[in-house]
Write an enzyme that holds these catalytic residues in place. Structure first.
Site, PDB file in Angstrom:
ATOM      1  N   SER A  74       2.754  10.131   3.244  1.00 30.57           N
ATOM      2  CA  SER A  74       1.489   8.891   3.019  1.00 30.57           C
ATOM      3  C   SER A  74       1.629   8.296   3.946  1.00 30.57           C
ATOM      4  O   SER A  74       1.944   7.768   4.380  1.00 30.57           O
ATOM      5  CB  SER A  74       2.252   8.464   1.137  1.00 30.57           C
ATOM      6  OG  SER A  74       2.219   9.434   0.445  1.00 30.57           O
ATOM      7  N   HIS A  84       2.025   6.485  -6.307  1.00 27.51           N
ATOM      8  CA  HIS A  84       2.924   6.868  -6.701  1.00 27.51           C
ATOM      9  C   HIS A  84       3.961   6.755  -7.407  1.00 27.51           C
ATOM     10  O   HIS A  84       5.352   7.298  -8.034  1.00 27.51           O
ATOM     11  CB  HIS A  84       3.606   7.973  -5.371  1.00 27.51           C
ATOM     12  CG  HIS A  84       2.711   8.659  -4.311  1.00 27.51           C
ATOM     13  ND1 HIS A  84       2.580  10.177  -4.374  1.00 27.51           N
ATOM     14  CD2 HIS A  84       2.010   8.266  -3.363  1.00 27.51           C
ATOM     15  CE1 HIS A  84       1.249  10.761  -4.092  1.00 27.51           C
ATOM     16  NE2 HIS A  84       1.390   9.199  -2.928  1.00 27.51           N
TER      17      HIS A  84
END
Lengths: 467, 467, 467, 467
Positions: free
Chosen positions: D304, D397
């Protein structure tokens, strides 16, 4: 490539051994229907061996050996021929004659046909044979292979492909922006008439006021065999840049603005299918489809390139002049051109026409318009090969029954258009009621049907030219 | 029917006129690739005229005229044969010989082949030709048509259909309850081995622990050509009523219970496709598919009917006895049967076996088991036609390379099963590693591979029988 | 069923424990968006427990406990209401009021809504909730459950289903003989208006001159929710036997024979979707679809049953007569009927009308035509429930804006038609330009729009009747 | 834009008139189920008026008027609240209380909800509402609109969208090179995390060792709502350039090389769907799908970006230093950096980090690695907003239950990566058995689960930093 790993002799021995193993023996006539199915491995071996040959020359070598070594058994043919002849001299009941003829027919089947049949039943086997035929044709073009055995083998393959790609097994598919990327990429890559520059270009060619159709075989959907691009317009278009643009399509299609369908590109995507008449049939099917969707569309016409025209013209310019003046131009034209070119017409003009720069000069372009138009008309109408039109695109549309309709000045100003055909393009028009008649007349008596514009240009050419 | 509206002579004249118009002339060899496409109407006329003939005799008449009047030009064949022979005697370069052979090959193509080709390109044309061939075969069966010209025409049609229905153009489709009703109705109607009684029956045959597959041609999806029914079982099934039931399926399929695939019915749905080997290929493809879905399935076997067995047996019972005792039964058997039947074995037994009633008597059934089993083993193993198994179902599976595995007593107690084959059925088992070898052995040396059970029955028969 | 395995008390305890575990707690208002996704098991437990309850009474028990025990927290509602009221008396900035209202809104959400939301996200969860609502409705019909909490829970479920089955998520599907057997079986089983007898019957209802459409939810294709059968005819059909036949369809559809679309059956296949207005919307969509396919179709009408008419009529015949004569017949009619029936009209006629036998007597049928027609007109036009038409089919079409168009004598001569509605059927006609207006008039001022035929029958009834 | 054609006052009057006409009146509680369907034109007018507003400010104006003028009737709410409270004080049977609460619930529904419902039933209506909500959110971001009424309206819209985009109505679709060009173009355009450069780039992202999935609503197939890109790798990838390349994919996928699934990009394509939790659900579904396809894949992790890290860091560098030394670096680091930068760390470093040039100097990069790694760890782990992670990707997340697994140095060396997050990227790892627990812990007690690497970096930061 096998060639690198082995000496040439070793490769040839490997080929011979492969063929011995892979090409099935011809069973006796009586047992011809009692043959067990071939072991799959046999012809799969051939396919993978062939695929491993990296180089067109090696492939040609293998094909040559196959064609020469595994053709017809001439002794058998002669023997059966004798049998038939004898029955001619001493007639017996029909069954005997028919049996003799069937034995003769059987003897005339080359042995490699059995290999091709077996391959055709493998997964992807037909596709393999199409590629194999493409190699065969290329090898002949490149003069790697020659001779009657290869022509015979090509004939056998072509007749098999003709059965398999029979029109009843072809599906007409329309390409849109909703088609798989895979298909659009293939369509893009196979477009050689007006190459596709980028994704906006192709998006436009499948968007509003355009149609893109292809035939696929029913056993391999989404695999284009032959592609036709159509523009839907309010008139018979005279310029390709009006059709092919790489800005995104914006308009919504309005049926009322559509009176004409222009076929502006047709491409065979698989060279192994040459001569199977897919293109002719595709145009017919698309016309049917368009008439269903747009019952009021009245005119169908191509907008076609004239490949070879510049080359032919340059050839003429190179040929020795009679009596010191070019036979291609009137005296007035020759004089005007000489002034513009700053010297005698001949070589200077050749240089100009070989590039695309002449079109940049408005004066020169104007001076060339009349002579190029009538030369082009003659090239298309008068130049022949075995009695049929020399230009292959012309020959294609005339065989289909189209009319040589209109030659267009400055119709393709792309570099490709200017260098290949002096920027000229031509419309072949399809009058649906007449195509059968025209086709028969062209194929039979080699008569070309042309419009008044074209005939008038031809007659100007004939007057001015001393060819 | 045209026959009713016109005198016979008028109909025949109409036929001749039609054929003259519809069958294309053969172009000269040189022009064979310059023929314009035929007018669609030409062969469409033939199709609709043919469709209008209401009666199989009229159709046979037309086909007969086509076969006889539009075949090979024997004069041409003889002429080209002579050309080939001459080159044999006075050889020239290969190109000349190959050309002569190609001309001969061309001359050997019957003229009606052109008609068939043109028809094949019409919408539904191939389907029409399949039906036409079915008529042709039926007319021969009914003795409406005979002779070598018809056999030749059938051969030509069969070879064209063989190309078109090549295995690479066949799609394997699975039938489930989610398939179109149209398909399920066709499957139901074409099932002749174990006819389908109602919709619960068919729902079960496509439900859990069953598979139903068919081939369709890629150009006509959802049109079954040949259908195979499979049961997934824990063992090699010996009884058809365990498979075919008309109560609704209830269970969920559990892969762990499946070790065996039983092919319990295979039917060609279109009689015009006889001899194209669709059935053989379907079994191969289905085996592949099943191994993919059930990698642990170990046994593949048919559960097959024995059509003709009762008829053959009744024939034997009718033949004159030697020395007053039947050669079919041991003395002990003959005596037991005589007691049960209340009279001499011969005619009484014939009457019993012609109906299905003998099976109702447990005693009689028990008494018949041993002799019928060994007679059946002999019928399948020992009775031949041109060296191959007389029984067509046996011949089919043996050609495919299966083993004559097990004869099953009281395996089909339906009326059809009892009257047609005394309730017996047989398993032909496919050992996948051996099928190629078995097939070759059977086709070549006519050797039948059978299990110990069968061989032991055969040897019992040979001992007991004085045949 | 759990009930068999456990004492009643044990089952109830199991229910309470399940609900405690499965119904999620309502988070504090501030944390309402910070709740982790529920463990899948939680609500899956509820689903499987519910599925294990074999008996409608047990299910009702569980639903009752859910509705009563896990609804709104009335204390919270009161508290938040007080908060809102206080702001009314002591106004502050808008944000404060809006927040108070939102807290109140949040408090008004019953806790079981969280369970339903979680279930809806399971595979097949929405389908489960539709069935659960069907159970809830059935339990109320069977008087197993009653009370305001259940009505509230039904309201909550209905509003959730209304969102999920929003018209934008419904797909219109047409059923043909090419549809999956699965779909045709479901359509057949769900047809209750004119039950489907066999497979030729259903094949006809999806064949030429017929249309069968259904809505499925876009998330579950091939699952009919509501089904509409249409006949395409040359006029407004007055007889159902002209439409529903069980011989196979033979004709090819000819658009020129079609001027009228008759809706002859509409069925909801899932009772849990009652009140979601799927039927109304389906008729609208189908009208759109038919106008697209047949732009020249001019008339749209139902051919509808009149459920309850015979029952209503028998009720009238049973009610005490005034002054010794029936108020339902004119004196002339009463006399004629008495003669035909061989006794006083009352009970004899009741017996006749309860069976279908009266229709066998031509004389009796003729004598009954006039009075039954006007009684039926009154039943449909004059009998009300809360101001709207008592007959549910009439109420449905009138809400949709249709006109009470024509009452048809001997329109359904099936046993079901004769016993349920004396063989009468009615057309509700849709004038597309007027439906919105008619619908508004009916829903608002309860006005029924009827044709002259109907109004004239009503007025005859009013004159003759002393009701 | 209307604004150009009319004076502002005229536009506002047009808006008010439109809203009066388009927003349906709220029927009395008793009649709430007897409302005729709205005339289609009514809300279609709103849609087309809104579409004609060219400018976000005008749209904001209209939305503001709708939110303020057509919300809840506060008087009604107060009145019904009073009713509920009174029943609290003077209890009666439950039915009365439940009815009062239902009336209150009904009063709390803002009037504009009726408009939204009606629009949702139009063709494309739901899509329109998604865009409308995107405008609403944008207008708030741009400060064109503010206030509680807008937040209320956004809440109402969001709750409607939440029902409609319920996970049971979402279809998971995989994108391949066989997907429609339309879909691939949309996927390309919506990819903002690692923008797609050209068609080879996207072909690779849907080719071997890659997966690209999206959710579409079942009513609008081929319309991506949220897209997830996955790389299939032999380990947890630490560098994005190993994944995203614009050379054509060549390899064939080998399942044996795949042990890990890396989520390297997730994008919402329609901003109006923010907050509906599509992303979270997509990751869950894709994990299920991947486990089905690759049962042996053991590790699932994101790779990410860290948007905002550089900005946060520059902010720190700008803040006043205490006692003359930067709190961000150890003295040793500060000294080394000063030498390399040729001056005091502060502003020079800021300039360097604002561009991507620092990464070109190997020495500087080496010197920055340790401090940037621990600063980044702190930024992700320690910086909070209302108790949850400040970084939105981290928050996403962590809410899903992932672990803050590994910070990677020089993980994104693209200009975007270097300028946005100093080239750093982070893996959030999904341990499937723990996600529910982690998610609950994070959402409830705001606890972040992190790996040893991260925790050790955080503790280094805490030691070295005087923040």
């Amino acid at each position: 490539s096998y060639g690198q790993a082995t000496t040439a002799g070793a490769l040839e021995r490997a080929m011979d051994e492969l063929l011995r193993r892979a090409v099935p023996a011809t069973p006796a006539y009586e047992l011809r229907e009692k043959t067990p199915a071939p072991a799959e491995g046999q012809c799969a071996d051939f396919v993978s061996f062939y695929g491993g040959l990296g180089d067109v020359a090696e492939r040609a070598e293998l094909l040559g050996r196959l064609a020469k070594g595994f053709g017809v058994d001439h002794g058998q043919v002669a023997e059966q021929s004798a049998g038939v002849l004898q029955l001619r001299q001493h007639p017996r009941e029909p069954a005997v004659l028919l049996l003799a003829e069937d034995r003769l027919r059987y003897a005339l089947v080359p042995r490699y046909r059995g290999l091709f049949r077996n391959i055709s039943k493998l997964d992807g086997g037909v596709r393999f044979l199409v590629c194999l035929r493409a190699d065969l044709l290329q090898a002949q073009t490149l003069k790697l292979l020659e001779g009657p055995h290869l022509r015979e083998m090509d004939g056998v393959l072509k007749s098999m492909l003709t059965e398999w790609f029979s029109s009843s097994f072809l599906n007409l598919e329309r390409v849109t922006w909703h088609s798989p990327c895979e298909v659009l990429q293939k369509i893009s890559e196979s477009e050689v008439v007006h190459p596709i520059k980028n994704w906006m270009d192709i998006k436009r060619r499948v968007g509003p006021y355009r149609r893109c159709y292809y035939f696929s075989h029913c056993s391999t959907p989404e695999e284009p065999l032959v592609v036709l691009h159509v523009a839907l317009t309010p008139e018979i278009t005279s310029n390709i840049q009006a059709i092919v643009k790489d800005c995104p399509p914006s308009e919504t299609e309005d049926k009322n603005h559509i009176t004409t369908a222009i076929f502006y590109s047709i491409s065979l995507t698989q060279q192994g299918l040459q001569g199977i008449e897919l293109g002719t049939f595709l145009i017919k099917r698309v016309i049917k489809e368009l008439r269903r969707e747009f019952p009021h569309v009245a005119a169908f016409s191509s907008l076609s390139p004239i490949p070879g025209f510049t080359k032919w013209l340059l050839g003429l310019l190179s040929s020795p002049k009679e009596h010191g003046h070019s036979p291609l131009f009137t005296d007035g034209e020759a004089q005007e051109l000489a002034e513009l070119l700053g010297g005698p017409v001949g070589d200077t003009l050749k240089d100009f026409l070989s590039s695309h720069e002449w079109a940049l000069s408005e004066q020169l372009a104007r001076a060339l318009q009349a002579p190029l138009m009538r030369l082009c008309a003659w090239y298309l109408y008068g130049e022949k090969h075995r009695g049929y039109a020399l230009n292959p695109v012309a020959n294609f549309h005339l065989q289909n029954g189209a009319v040589l309709w209109r030659i267009n000045w400055m119709a393709d100003q792309s570099r490709k258009g200017l260098t290949g055909s002096c920027g000229l393009m031509v419309n072949y028009r399809y009058f649906l009621e007449e195509t059968t008649m025209n086709s028969t007349a062209y194929l039979g008596s080699k008569h070309i049907k042309a419009s008044e514009q074209v005939l008038s240009l031809v007659s100007q050419f004939q007057k001015s030219s001393k060819l």
